[in-house]
Design an enzyme around this catalytic site. Structure first.
Site, short mmCIF file in Angstrom:
data_model
loop_
_atom_site.label_atom_id
_atom_site.label_comp_id
_atom_site.label_asym_id
_atom_site.label_seq_id
_atom_site.Cartn_x
_atom_site.Cartn_y
_atom_site.Cartn_z
N SER A 58 46.23 42.71 39.67
CA SER A 58 46.96 43.85 40.23
C SER A 58 48.15 43.44 41.07
O SER A 58 49.13 44.17 41.17
CB SER A 58 46.00 44.71 41.05
OG SER A 58 45.02 45.27 40.20
N HIS A 89 41.37 40.06 51.59
CA HIS A 89 42.12 39.99 50.34
C HIS A 89 42.36 41.38 49.76
O HIS A 89 43.44 41.70 49.27
CB HIS A 89 41.36 39.10 49.36
CG HIS A 89 42.02 38.96 48.02
ND1 HIS A 89 41.62 39.68 46.91
CD2 HIS A 89 43.04 38.18 47.63
CE1 HIS A 89 42.38 39.34 45.89
NE2 HIS A 89 43.25 38.44 46.29
#
Length: 156
Positions: A58, A89
């Site tokens: 992504s 993250h």
């Protein structure tokens, strides 16, 4: 476009439009289903000129979307999924991808369908992936949003 308050949007006819579907490869069960939903929406709208571009994750969606937008596509659909883990993250990837995709649309004027699932767990992602037992089909919905925006812009 999910849950309570979701609008009822009719699938527009956009014969002749060129559309790029940019999809991450992480979580293939989910991302492959999102791509299938996007293609179904394109078929229903009359779009026959489309390209599916796969990127690793992504985080890479914005740069691929930017190149697609600059390459003459009329709309871009960005598809991916980020599942929350035990580290920050999740926040970094979600924020960077979201900001990047918005910047692509704003800097190029090309509508970008936002099909990036940001989920706490796998069941949430599967429930939005457009699988036979899913409640939602975000691949379809994000494509519908991009195409509806394209029609609105062309009407200006």
């Amino acid at each position: 476009m999910s849950g309570s308050g979701a609008p009822s949007i009719e699938m527009p006819r956009v014969d002749g439009a060129r559309v790029a579907v940019v999809a991450a490869q992480w979580h293939p069960k989910v991302t492959d289903a999102l791509v299938a939903g996007a293609i179904r929406a394109l078929d229903e709208s009359g779009v026959t000129d489309y390209t599916v571009i796969r990127v690793p994750g992504s985080f890479e969606l914005p740069v691929a979307a930017l190149h697609a937008a600059k390459s003459g596509y009329d709309a871009v659909v960005a598809l991916g999924v980020v599942i929350r883990g035990d580290t920050p993250h999740f926040e970094y990837v979600c924020q960077a991808a979201t900001d990047g995709l918005m910047q692509v649309g704003l800097s190029t004027g090309v509508p970008v369908g936002f099909g990036l699932l940001t989920c706490d767990n796998d069941p949430q992602a599967l429930d939005r992936a457009g699988l036979p037992d899913s409640r939602e089909d975000k691949g379809y919905e994000s494509t519908q949003a991009a195409l509806s925006t394209l029609v609105a812009i062309k009407g200006l």
